[in-house]
Every structure is written in structure tokens, then in C-alpha cells.
Design a protein around this motif. Structure first.
Motif, PDB file in Angstrom:
ATOM      1  N   SER A  93       0.489  -1.325   0.085  1.00 38.48           N
ATOM      2  CA  SER A  93      -0.177  -0.079  -0.058  1.00 38.48           C
ATOM      3  C   SER A  93       0.561   1.191  -0.114  1.00 38.48           C
ATOM      4  CB  SER A  93      -0.686  -0.032   1.349  1.00 38.48           C
ATOM      5  OG  SER A  93      -2.037   0.890   1.382  1.00 38.48           O
ATOM      6  N   GLU A  94       2.146   1.445   1.070  1.00 32.54           N
ATOM      7  CA  GLU A  94       2.396   2.486   0.982  1.00 32.54           C
ATOM      8  C   GLU A  94       3.781   2.494  -0.409  1.00 32.54           C
ATOM      9  OE1 GLU A  94       6.367   2.365   3.951  1.00 32.54           O
ATOM     10  OE2 GLU A  94       5.189   4.444   4.394  1.00 32.54           O
ATOM     11  N   ALA A  95       4.104   1.372  -0.782  1.00 36.29           N
ATOM     12  CA  ALA A  95       4.548   1.645  -1.924  1.00 36.29           C
ATOM     13  C   ALA A  95       3.731   2.621  -3.333  1.00 36.29           C
ATOM     14  CB  ALA A  95       5.644  -0.208  -2.351  1.00 36.29           C
ATOM     15  N   PHE A  96       2.655   2.045  -3.150  1.00 35.22           N
ATOM     16  CA  PHE A  96       1.974   2.864  -4.172  1.00 35.22           C
ATOM     17  C   PHE A  96       1.292   3.543  -4.066  1.00 35.22           C
ATOM     18  CE2 PHE A  96       1.776  -1.758  -6.247  1.00 35.22           C
ATOM     19  CZ  PHE A  96       1.433  -1.752  -7.465  1.00 35.22           C
ATOM     20  N   GLY A  97       1.365   4.275  -2.646  1.00 35.59           N
ATOM     21  CA  GLY A  97       1.155   6.121  -2.982  1.00 35.59           C
ATOM     22  C   GLY A  97      -0.391   6.251  -1.880  1.00 35.59           C
ATOM     23  N   LEU A  98      -0.108   4.596  -1.598  1.00 34.71           N
ATOM     24  CA  LEU A  98      -1.341   4.406  -0.173  1.00 34.71           C
ATOM     25  C   LEU A  98      -1.284   5.060   1.409  1.00 34.71           C
ATOM     26  CD1 LEU A  98      -3.184   2.274  -2.695  1.00 34.71           C
ATOM     27  CD2 LEU A  98      -4.243   4.493  -2.085  1.00 34.71           C
ATOM     28  N   LYS A  99      -1.788   4.834   1.570  1.00 32.08           N
ATOM     29  CA  LYS A  99      -1.419   4.486   3.475  1.00 32.08           C
ATOM     30  C   LYS A  99      -0.289   3.341   4.262  1.00 32.08           C
ATOM     31  CE  LYS A  99      -6.080   2.557   4.426  1.00 32.08           C
ATOM     32  NZ  LYS A  99      -7.284   3.292   4.716  1.00 32.08           N
ATOM     33  N   PRO A 100       0.349   3.488   4.698  1.00 29.92           N
ATOM     34  CA  PRO A 100       1.157   2.473   5.546  1.00 29.92           C
ATOM     35  C   PRO A 100       0.571   1.707   6.278  1.00 29.92           C
ATOM     36  CG  PRO A 100       1.205   4.564   6.660  1.00 29.92           C
ATOM     37  CD  PRO A 100      -0.184   5.019   5.377  1.00 29.92           C
ATOM     38  N   ALA A 101      -0.119   0.866   6.155  1.00 27.71           N
ATOM     39  CA  ALA A 101      -1.399   0.098   6.948  1.00 27.71           C
ATOM     40  C   ALA A 101      -2.375   0.414   6.213  1.00 27.71           C
ATOM     41  CB  ALA A 101      -1.595  -0.070   8.494  1.00 27.71           C
ATOM     42  N   VAL A 102      -3.346  -1.280   5.634  1.00 22.13           N
ATOM     43  CA  VAL A 102      -4.267  -1.306   5.518  1.00 22.13           C
ATOM     44  C   VAL A 102      -5.467  -1.869   6.458  1.00 22.13           C
ATOM     45  CG1 VAL A 102      -5.288  -2.705   3.911  1.00 22.13           C
ATOM     46  CG2 VAL A 102      -3.428  -1.724   3.353  1.00 22.13           C
ATOM     47  N   PRO A 103      -6.362  -1.150   7.160  1.00 25.67           N
ATOM     48  CA  PRO A 103      -7.002  -1.924   8.519  1.00 25.67           C
ATOM     49  C   PRO A 103      -7.882  -2.586   8.143  1.00 25.67           C
ATOM     50  CG  PRO A 103      -7.757   0.361   7.222  1.00 25.67           C
ATOM     51  CD  PRO A 103      -6.552   0.006   6.272  1.00 25.67           C
ATOM     52  N   ALA A 104      -7.802  -3.574   9.102  1.00 23.84           N
ATOM     53  CA  ALA A 104      -8.809  -5.138   9.094  1.00 23.84           C
ATOM     54  C   ALA A 104     -10.187  -4.086   8.895  1.00 23.84           C
ATOM     55  CB  ALA A 104      -8.855  -5.774  10.281  1.00 23.84           C
ATOM     56  N   TYR A 105     -11.371  -5.029   8.112  1.00 25.03           N
ATOM     57  CA  TYR A 105     -12.698  -4.787   7.926  1.00 25.03           C
ATOM     58  C   TYR A 105     -13.565  -4.744   9.298  1.00 25.03           C
ATOM     59  CZ  TYR A 105     -17.061  -4.722   5.572  1.00 25.03           C
ATOM     60  OH  TYR A 105     -18.475  -4.106   5.646  1.00 25.03           O
ATOM     61  N   LEU A 106     -13.020  -5.677  10.031  1.00 15.95           N
ATOM     62  CA  LEU A 106     -14.102  -5.942  11.453  1.00 15.95           C
ATOM     63  C   LEU A 106     -12.978  -5.205  12.379  1.00 15.95           C
ATOM     64  CD1 LEU A 106     -14.692  -9.991  11.143  1.00 15.95           C
ATOM     65  CD2 LEU A 106     -16.182  -7.873  10.232  1.00 15.95           C
ATOM     66  N   ASP A 107     -12.087  -4.297  12.255  1.00 18.09           N
ATOM     67  CA  ASP A 107     -11.686  -3.952  13.528  1.00 18.09           C
ATOM     68  C   ASP A 107     -12.640  -2.363  13.889  1.00 18.09           C
ATOM     69  OD1 ASP A 107     -10.120  -1.700  14.981  1.00 18.09           O
ATOM     70  OD2 ASP A 107      -8.341  -2.176  13.990  1.00 18.09           O
ATOM     71  N   PRO A 108     -13.227  -2.307  14.741  1.00 22.42           N
ATOM     72  CA  PRO A 108     -14.214  -1.503  15.076  1.00 22.42           C
ATOM     73  C   PRO A 108     -13.789   0.297  15.002  1.00 22.42           C
ATOM     74  CG  PRO A 108     -14.090  -2.743  17.551  1.00 22.42           C
ATOM     75  CD  PRO A 108     -13.287  -3.688  16.176  1.00 22.42           C
ATOM     76  N   ALA A 109     -12.023   0.248  15.187  1.00 21.74           N
ATOM     77  CA  ALA A 109     -11.824   1.629  15.120  1.00 21.74           C
ATOM     78  C   ALA A 109     -12.343   1.888  14.355  1.00 21.74           C
ATOM     79  CB  ALA A 109     -10.061   1.264  15.679  1.00 21.74           C
ATOM     80  N   TYR A 110     -12.052   1.481  12.825  1.00 23.29           N
ATOM     81  CA  TYR A 110     -12.321   2.410  11.280  1.00 23.29           C
ATOM     82  C   TYR A 110     -13.221   2.081  10.738  1.00 23.29           C
ATOM     83  CZ  TYR A 110      -7.360   1.907  11.938  1.00 23.29           C
ATOM     84  OH  TYR A 110      -5.780   1.617  12.504  1.00 23.29           O
ATOM     85  N   SER A 111     -13.327   2.862  10.140  1.00 24.32           N
ATOM     86  CA  SER A 111     -14.816   2.995   9.050  1.00 24.32           C
ATOM     87  C   SER A 111     -14.823   2.728   7.614  1.00 24.32           C
ATOM     88  CB  SER A 111     -15.813   4.401   9.162  1.00 24.32           C
ATOM     89  OG  SER A 111     -15.626   5.647   9.035  1.00 24.32           O
ATOM     90  N   ILE A 112     -15.498   2.592   6.792  1.00 24.63           N
ATOM     91  CA  ILE A 112     -16.131   2.983   5.793  1.00 24.63           C
ATOM     92  C   ILE A 112     -14.858   4.357   4.683  1.00 24.63           C
ATOM     93  CG2 ILE A 112     -17.729   3.992   5.065  1.00 24.63           C
ATOM     94  CD1 ILE A 112     -16.968   1.527   2.529  1.00 24.63           C
ATOM     95  N   LYS A 113     -15.156   5.475   5.974  1.00 30.55           N
ATOM     96  CA  LYS A 113     -14.354   6.022   4.905  1.00 30.55           C
ATOM     97  C   LYS A 113     -12.913   5.564   5.114  1.00 30.55           C
ATOM     98  CE  LYS A 113     -12.780  10.910   7.149  1.00 30.55           C
ATOM     99  NZ  LYS A 113     -11.719  10.705   8.070  1.00 30.55           N
ATOM    100  N   ASP A 114     -12.309   5.220   6.193  1.00 26.95           N
ATOM    101  CA  ASP A 114     -11.052   4.368   6.389  1.00 26.95           C
ATOM    102  C   ASP A 114     -10.648   3.771   4.527  1.00 26.95           C
ATOM    103  OD1 ASP A 114      -9.864   5.821   8.636  1.00 26.95           O
ATOM    104  OD2 ASP A 114     -12.189   4.909   9.660  1.00 26.95           O
ATOM    105  N   PHE A 115     -11.585   2.649   5.284  1.00 26.62           N
ATOM    106  CA  PHE A 115     -11.564   1.680   3.382  1.00 26.62           C
ATOM    107  C   PHE A 115     -11.846   1.635   2.367  1.00 26.62           C
ATOM    108  CE2 PHE A 115     -13.930  -0.780   7.606  1.00 26.62           C
ATOM    109  CZ  PHE A 115     -12.859  -1.067   8.884  1.00 26.62           C
ATOM    110  N   ALA A 116     -11.866   3.399   2.420  1.00 27.23           N
ATOM    111  CA  ALA A 116     -12.202   3.877   1.219  1.00 27.23           C
ATOM    112  C   ALA A 116     -10.713   3.604  -0.158  1.00 27.23           C
ATOM    113  CB  ALA A 116     -12.602   4.737   1.068  1.00 27.23           C
TER     114      ALA A 116
END
Ligand SMILES: *[C@@H]1O[C@H](CO)[C@@H](O)[C@H](O)[C@H]1NC(C)=O
Length: 358
Positions: A85-108
Motif C-alpha cells: 500500500s505504501e509503495a503504491f502511494g497509499l497509506k502505510p497500513a491497511v486496516p481490517a474490515y472488522l476492526d471497530p476502530a475504522y469505518s468506510i471512510k478509512d476503507f475507501a
């Protein structure tokens, strides 16, 4: 007038600069999102919220991750999707779908559906009660709906069809299922060659299903030399704790079959761009000659005694865990260290993924 001679840019110009700078990462990213399916090699924490014993959301897991945080990654730090992800110019960590700390905004811009312990085969995910691959697709379909609701049909469809999909699974079908000789298990139904073919059939079905949902850019990952995982070496009593050559041979044979299946799917499914990522050779070099990669130990893992511990057995009460995981190829008895993940990921990105998908 004085402002004209100011060494500083005018306010409107400064604003423009800031806007351009803020927008730059999005324009530069070679794909709009990284979307991940598979097992513990790429699980970012989905198992934290399901009822399985296969977890890693406690110390010392994650001790070299951002903030020293145990996320449920089976590693001391980051795993391959994070580096990719980082090498492709995106964020340095890809979040887990079921992790309640993240939402669709992060998953975009990236999301992980992987589950440690799963396999292509439903019988594999049943062993430790983890998320089967068909269920990962169910979650992906739910994600598609949420993304469309969040960004609108057009933008969401762009992201879904242009995203890079990473699929990394298969080791558990052999080690946790086939070779573990479960009563009534796959070993009593298939020879290993037949089981390889069965799995390649399931892999083909899995990719075809994703394709029917609009997926186009895929990196399918081949098996690593699974006979060299510390757990397999530890239990190789008669082989003096060398790598289990049979398992490595099966991995190579399976990878050859996957290679053909990938070529076949690329021919049959118009618009599909799938590559087979094959870390096998590089991984084996690291194990055979760790020092040429800056490692000191390849036979044992860093965590605990390094011989057989993973998940709950690899915990902060164990006094033997190594001080510097960067000296080790393996973090626990079944999973690579962050350093190994980084070397493998950088190699795949440079040689295969960026040339193909940017
Ligand atoms: C796995 O289980 C799902 C859900 O029960 C089912 O739809 C699918 O056909 C199964 N796959 C195989 C290969 O048995």
C-alpha cells in the motif's frame, strides 16, 4: 505594492500551493485502493472479533508496529499489504474490515478481509473456526454497498474496478488441514496431487467470483517454502530439523499449477489483469543464506523459544523472546518478521506489481 517585492509567495498563491500539496498523494497513487483477501500472512486483525483461539492482538505481537501496538497482525510489525500500500502511494497500513476502530471512510483507500487460519478449502477454515473464503467475499459485497453509499455509484465503481486486489492463502490447506491428518480429513480423501488440483479449482472459483463482482487487477500469491517454517522444522524429528523437503516440493508443484491457472483465467476473463506473485525463491535464499540479507537466524523464530510457539503461546510472559527481531527471518514459528515482509514486498513491488499495475 510592497507585497509584490516580498520574498514570500502571495496568500492566494500559497493557498494554491497547499491545495496542490494536499492533493498530490491522491494523484500520485498508482491505484485508488489495496483490497486484501487471505490468511494470517495478510490478516490485519479480523480474527480479533471472532471466536477463535487463533489471535495475536497482544504483546509482543506488534511491538515494532506504529505505537508498538498489537493489532492482530501475526508479526512484530507490518505485513506485506502494508508495505505494498505504501509503495503504491497509499497509506502505510491497511486496516481490517472488522476492526471497530475504522469505518468506510478509512476503507475507501484500502481494506483487509483476511482471516488467520483460513484456506481455499472450507474444511480448513473449520479447523480453528475462522472466516472461510466465501465469507470474505460476503464481507466484500457488503463493503461494495457501503462504499457506494458513501462515495456515490460512480466514484465507488471506479475504486472497486481500479483497486489492486491481493489474495494470499493456501499454506493452511496443506499444513493445518491436509498434513495434520485430522480424522476423516482431506488426507483420507485425496492424494496430495489430487488435493493440489482441488485447491487450484477452488482458487479459480474464488477469482471468478471476484471477477463477476467487478474485480480486475489481482495479485495472487504462490506458496512460500512451507517446509522451512520453524514449526515444521521443529517437528521434523527424523530429518534433523532441516526443512521438510516434501512440503517444499508440494509448494513448488502447487505454484506451477497456479501459474497455469492464472494464465488460463487471464485468457478466459476479458479485462482481467492477474499476476502470480511468487516469493518462493527469494524466501528460500533468505533461509539458506540469512547473512546476505542482514539476518542472523533463520531456523528458529524470534518469539519465545522460536521452536513451536505462535498465537497465545507467543506472549509477553515468555522470557526467551529475542531482543531484535530484525536479526530473524521468522517472528513466530509460522510467520515472518516485519523485516522479512519488507524485503519480500519491496521485491514484488519493484519486479512485478508496480510495472504491471501503474
Ligand atoms: C463452502 O461453503 C459455502 C457455504 O456453505 C458453500 O456455498 C460452498 O459451496 C462451499 N464450498 C465448497 C468447495 O465446498
Amino acid at each position: 505594492m510592497a507585497r509584490m517585492h516580498s520574498p514570500f509567495p502571495s496568500r492566494p498563491f500559497l493557498r494554491l500551493l497547499l491545495v496542490v500539496a494536499a492533493a498530490a498523494p491522491m494523484c500520485e497513487a498508482a491505484v485508488p485502493a489495496i483490497i486484501v483477501f487471505g490468511d494470517s500472512s495478510v490478516d490485519a486483525g479480523n480474527n480479533n472479533v471472532i471466536s477463535t483461539v487463533l489471535k495475536s492482538n497482544f504483546q509482543p505481537y506488534g511491538r515494532d508496529f506504529f505505537g508498538g501496538r498489537p493489532t492482530g497482525r501475526f508479526c512484530n510489525g507490518r505485513i506485506p499489504p502494508d508495505f505494498i500500500s505504501e509503495a503504491f502511494g497509499l497509506k502505510p497500513a491497511v486496516p481490517a474490515y472488522l476492526d471497530p476502530a475504522y469505518s468506510i471512510k478509512d476503507f475507501a483507500t484500502g481494506v483487509c478481509f483476511a482471516s488467520a487460519g483460513t484456506g481455499y478449502d472450507n474444511a480448513t477454515s473449520n479447523v480453528l473456526n475462522v472466516i472461510p473464503m466465501w465469507k470474505e467475499i460476503d464481507y466484500y459485497m457488503e463493503y461494495q454497498q457501503k462504499l457506494r453509499a458513501y462515495l456515490g455509484e460512480e466514484r465507488a465503481n471506479f475504486i472497486l474496478s481500479e483497486a489492486l486486489y491481493l489474495v494470499c492463502v493456501g499454506t493452511n490447506d496443506f499444513l493445518e488441514n491436509y498434513y495434520s491428518s485430522l480424522p476423516g480429513g482431506r488426507q483420507s480423501q485425496f492424494t496430495v496431487r489430487q488435493y493440489e488440483d482441488f485447491l487450484v479449482g477452488l482458487a479459480t472459483e474464488f477469482i471468478t467470483e471476484l471477477y463477476s463482482l467487478g474485480v480486475r487487477k489481482v495479485s495472487l500469491t504462490g506458496l512460500i517454502p512451507m517446509g522451512c517454517l520453524p514449526l515444521e522444522r521443529t517437528t521434523n524429528f527424523f530429518g534433523r530439523n532441516e526443512c521438510v523437503q516434501d512440503y517444499n516440493n508440494v509448494a513448488m508443484e502447487f505454484n506451477g499449477k497456479l501459474r497455469k491457472a492464472v494464465a488460463r483465467m487471464n485468457r478466459r476473463l476479458p479485462g482481467l489483469r492477474m499476476v502470480l506473485s511468487e516469493p518462493y525463491d527469494l524466501f528460500l535464499q533468505m533461509i539458506r543464506k540469512p547473512s546476505s540479507f542482514g539476518f542472523e537466524v533463520a531456523q528458529r523464530a524470534c518469539c519465545a523459544t522460536g521452536l513451536y510457539e505462535m498465537s497465545y503461546m507467543c506472549n509477553q510472559h515468555n522470557p526467551f523472546t529475542c531482543a531484535d527481531a530484525n536479526k530473524y527471518v521468522f517472528w513466530d514459528s509460522f510467520h515472518p518478521t516485519e523485516r522479512t515482509n519488507q524485503i519480500i514486498s519491496e521485491h514484488l513491488v519493484k519486479e512485478l506489481l508496480l510495472p504491471t499495475f501503474s
